[in-house]
Design a protein around this motif. Structure first.
Motif, PDB file in Angstrom:
ATOM      1  N   TYR A 150       0.713  -1.470  -0.047  1.00  0.00           N
ATOM      2  CA  TYR A 150       0.508  -0.361  -0.260  1.00  0.00           C
ATOM      3  C   TYR A 150       0.957   1.033   0.099  1.00  0.00           C
ATOM      4  O   TYR A 150       0.948   1.691  -0.792  1.00  0.00           O
ATOM      5  N   PHE A 151       1.741   1.622   0.657  1.00  0.00           N
ATOM      6  CA  PHE A 151       2.592   2.274   0.818  1.00  0.00           C
ATOM      7  C   PHE A 151       3.632   2.707  -0.476  1.00  0.00           C
ATOM      8  O   PHE A 151       3.952   4.002  -1.183  1.00  0.00           O
ATOM      9  N   LEU A 152       3.857   1.856  -0.925  1.00  0.00           N
ATOM     10  CA  LEU A 152       4.363   1.654  -2.355  1.00  0.00           C
ATOM     11  C   LEU A 152       3.426   2.309  -3.844  1.00  0.00           C
ATOM     12  O   LEU A 152       4.284   2.859  -4.608  1.00  0.00           O
ATOM     13  N   LEU A 153       2.600   2.421  -3.063  1.00  0.00           N
ATOM     14  CA  LEU A 153       1.167   2.471  -4.490  1.00  0.00           C
ATOM     15  C   LEU A 153       0.800   3.605  -3.870  1.00  0.00           C
ATOM     16  O   LEU A 153       0.211   4.285  -4.813  1.00  0.00           O
ATOM     17  N   ASP A 154       1.378   4.905  -3.035  1.00  0.00           N
ATOM     18  CA  ASP A 154       0.968   5.407  -2.590  1.00  0.00           C
ATOM     19  C   ASP A 154       0.078   5.994  -1.965  1.00  0.00           C
ATOM     20  O   ASP A 154      -0.631   7.286  -1.835  1.00  0.00           O
ATOM     21  N   TYR A 155      -0.733   4.345  -1.165  1.00  0.00           N
ATOM     22  CA  TYR A 155      -2.238   4.877  -0.178  1.00  0.00           C
ATOM     23  C   TYR A 155      -2.004   5.356   1.043  1.00  0.00           C
ATOM     24  O   TYR A 155      -1.857   3.653   1.426  1.00  0.00           O
ATOM     25  N   THR A 156      -0.969   5.813   1.799  1.00  0.00           N
ATOM     26  CA  THR A 156      -0.566   5.617   2.952  1.00  0.00           C
ATOM     27  C   THR A 156      -1.883   5.746   3.592  1.00  0.00           C
ATOM     28  O   THR A 156      -1.493   4.758   4.841  1.00  0.00           O
ATOM     29  N   TYR A 157      -2.786   5.952   3.407  1.00  0.00           N
ATOM     30  CA  TYR A 157      -3.912   6.178   5.047  1.00  0.00           C
ATOM     31  C   TYR A 157      -3.962   4.359   4.493  1.00  0.00           C
ATOM     32  O   TYR A 157      -4.900   3.676   5.636  1.00  0.00           O
ATOM     33  N   LEU A 158      -4.369   3.998   3.106  1.00  0.00           N
ATOM     34  CA  LEU A 158      -5.027   1.894   3.493  1.00  0.00           C
ATOM     35  C   LEU A 158      -3.600   1.051   4.571  1.00  0.00           C
ATOM     36  O   LEU A 158      -3.730   0.584   5.120  1.00  0.00           O
ATOM     37  N   GLY A 159      -2.570   2.022   4.231  1.00  0.00           N
ATOM     38  CA  GLY A 159      -0.964   0.488   4.680  1.00  0.00           C
ATOM     39  C   GLY A 159      -1.325   1.577   6.334  1.00  0.00           C
ATOM     40  O   GLY A 159      -0.351   0.709   6.753  1.00  0.00           O
ATOM     41  N   ALA A 160      -1.052   2.135   6.769  1.00  0.00           N
ATOM     42  CA  ALA A 160      -2.216   2.741   7.792  1.00  0.00           C
ATOM     43  C   ALA A 160      -2.763   1.953   8.216  1.00  0.00           C
ATOM     44  O   ALA A 160      -2.360   1.481   9.820  1.00  0.00           O
ATOM     45  N   ALA A 161      -3.353   1.993   8.101  1.00  0.00           N
ATOM     46  CA  ALA A 161      -5.243   1.520   8.658  1.00  0.00           C
ATOM     47  C   ALA A 161      -4.445  -0.266   8.980  1.00  0.00           C
ATOM     48  O   ALA A 161      -5.027  -0.611   9.895  1.00  0.00           O
ATOM     49  N   GLN A 162      -4.024  -0.608   7.079  1.00  0.00           N
ATOM     50  CA  GLN A 162      -3.366  -2.062   7.423  1.00  0.00           C
ATOM     51  C   GLN A 162      -2.491  -2.326   9.403  1.00  0.00           C
ATOM     52  O   GLN A 162      -2.869  -3.272   9.712  1.00  0.00           O
ATOM     53  N   ILE A 163      -1.698  -1.515   9.027  1.00  0.00           N
ATOM     54  CA  ILE A 163      -1.145  -1.523  10.209  1.00  0.00           C
ATOM     55  C   ILE A 163      -1.561  -2.014  11.409  1.00  0.00           C
ATOM     56  O   ILE A 163      -1.438  -2.684  12.524  1.00  0.00           O
ATOM     57  N   SER A 164      -2.628  -0.939  11.822  1.00  0.00           N
ATOM     58  CA  SER A 164      -2.427  -0.087  12.584  1.00  0.00           C
ATOM     59  C   SER A 164      -3.969  -1.626  13.289  1.00  0.00           C
ATOM     60  O   SER A 164      -3.903  -2.303  14.394  1.00  0.00           O
ATOM     61  N   VAL A 165      -4.801  -1.607  12.213  1.00  0.00           N
ATOM     62  CA  VAL A 165      -5.964  -2.493  12.195  1.00  0.00           C
ATOM     63  C   VAL A 165      -5.239  -4.014  12.822  1.00  0.00           C
ATOM     64  O   VAL A 165      -5.427  -4.551  13.260  1.00  0.00           O
TER      65      VAL A 165
END
Length: 171
Positions: free
Chosen positions: A45-60
């Motif tokens: 997700y971070f590689l695709l510049d979807y930082t919100y989804l990446g952060a949600a993936q890590i936190s959830v």
């Protein structure tokens, strides 16, 4: 070129951790490998510049794996946590492999029949705006995901309640 190298590294980490997750016999190692898979997906997700989804993936999901650790410690006996488990029979491995091949063949046939692969190759530079993703996630119309999300949340709540009932000690 750097994106391709990072994608290859993340793909190797995700695939290797996923294989180790389903093949290990120790529950704590399986949960740890699953955590690596989820971090790898967040990296994509971070590689695709979807930082919100990446952060949600890590936190959830990091929180979810922490809950798996807690339930594994509470619900599994000491011998299983130490790795003293029974080995799988060859017939179970054979049936599991056969079902895996059938499942993969079904997915490939559906992809080829519906021409998803050709449509993806035709428009590789098409970018989906974040607003469209947000509307699709919280919308209640056709092809929108708020109702399945609610059903999954109710299912997970039932699983948590079931885990608490199972973990209660009998007097």
């Amino acid at each position: 070129m750097a994106n391709l190298v990072m994608f290859c590294i993340l793909a190797v980490v995700i695939l290797g951790s996923a294989v180790m997750c389903v093949t290990t016999t120790r529950i704590m190692r399986a949960a740890t490998f699953m955590l690596f898979v989820l971090f790898g997906v967040a990296g994509l997700y971070f590689l695709l510049d979807y930082t919100y989804l990446g952060a949600a993936q890590i936190s959830v999901y990091a929180g979810g794996v922490t809950m798996i650790y807690v339930f594994a410690i509470q619900l599994v006996n000491k011998r299983t946590l130490q790795g003293l488990t029974e080995r799988m029979k060859g017939s179970r491995v054979l049936w599991g492999g056969l079902l895996t091949i059938i499942g993969c063949a079904t997915v490939i046939l559906v992809l080829l029949k519906n021409q998803f692969l050709y449509a993806a190759m035709a428009a590789p530079d098409a970018e989906v705006p974040m607003k469209a993703i947000g509307h699709a996630l919280v919308g209640a119309n056709r092809y929108e995901y708020v109702l399945p999300f609610e059903f999954i949340s109710l299912f997970l709540l039932a699983c948590i309640i079931g885990g608490l009932v199972v973990s209660r000690k009998e007097k």
